[in-house]
Design a protein around this motif. Structure first.
Motif: not given
Length: 274
Positions: A5, A7-8, A86, A112, A114, A129, A132, A145
């Motif tokens: 994954a 992500a921000r 991302v 995000y 994944i 998902q 998240w 995460l």
């Protein structure tokens, strides 16, 4: 051979990657992130050059989907690759080449991406998902995460088994002493339960390197100051509370939790146990 994954954080300050695989030291190959820029995961028949090249593209303002497109278009073996990206704003992007081993695939949306390959099935990515989207945006990105990674692991993960896992998070000034942007960089390189091992390491990281919430700090005055002074003296650190506490905390790797004239309840509890 991997699920990850990228992500921000909700506030846009942090970027990170969490990854697990039946592969030795997956954290040495898959993740890359730069504060203020973005993060990516390169996997399957991983092209490690995607890491510096992708960050360079993002640094120049290229959005996630365009970054993915540029990387794979220039790669003759792109159909063997998997990639998640991302950037500082907008949706994440994911790519799965047609020659990646099944089950393989990914999902991406705002903040995000994944993806996974050689998984037990699509339920792995689906569970990640869900985890998240259900996560509390106020929770640290590393913790979110790891929850996503654990959800994928519980759903089946890599169909070949388990070996390694990692989490990498960057934030401006987020590193030790505020002197680097690497807030979290933890790896379990070879273990039959790597995600559980990563959870243990993150708990330790939060203990040693997370700054305390100012609202929870206790004033070192009165009876509390007397207790702390007496306990520190018995541990071989006599003197006024601040200096003695700093000396002891430095020996215990708790210096990030110090605040002049006050004490973190976590530090107080450890002092009492000592």
């Amino acid at each position: 051979m991997t699920f990850s994954a990228v992500a921000r954080s909700a506030d846009g300050d942090s970027f990170g990657v969490a990854v697990a695989s039946k592969f030795l030291a997956v954290g040495a190959a898959v993740p890359a992130a730069e504060a203020g820029v973005g993060a990516l995961a390169t996997q399957a028949f991983a092209n490690l050059a995607y890491r510096p090249e992708g960050l360079s593209l993002m640094r120049s303002g290229i959005e996630a989907a365009a970054t993915v497109n540029r990387l794979v278009t220039a790669d003759a073996e792109a159909q063997t690759r998997q990639l998640g990206v991302v950037t500082a704003s907008g949706p994440g992007a994911t790519f799965t080449g047609e020659e990646c081993l099944p089950w393989c695939g990914g999902v991406a949306d705002d903040g995000y991406a994944i993806q996974g390959n050689i998984l037990t099935g699509p339920e792995v990515v689906e569970a990640m998902q869900v985890a998240w989207l259900a996560g509390d945006p106020a929770t640290s990105l590393a913790r979110r995460l790891l929850a996503v990674l654990a959800a994928g692991d519980r759903a089946g993960g890599d169909r070949r088994g388990r070996q390694s896992a990692a989490v990498l998070v960057v934030r401006p000034g987020g590193g030790y002493g505020g002197t680097s942007d690497v807030e979290v960089d933890l790896r379990v390189d070879d273990d039959p339960a790597p995600v559980e091992g990563l959870e243990r390491l993150l708990r330790l990281h939060e203990l040693y390197f997370t700054r305390p919430d100012p609202a929870t700090l206790l004033d070192l005055t009165g009876d509390l100051a007397a207790e702390v002074t007496e306990r520190l003296s018995r541990l071989g650190h006599p003197g006024e509370p601040d200096a003695a506490l700093a000396a002891w905390a430095g020996m215990e790797n708790l210096e990030e939790r110090l605040a002049p004239g006050r004490i973190d309840p976590v530090v107080l509890d450890l002092l009492r146990k000592a």
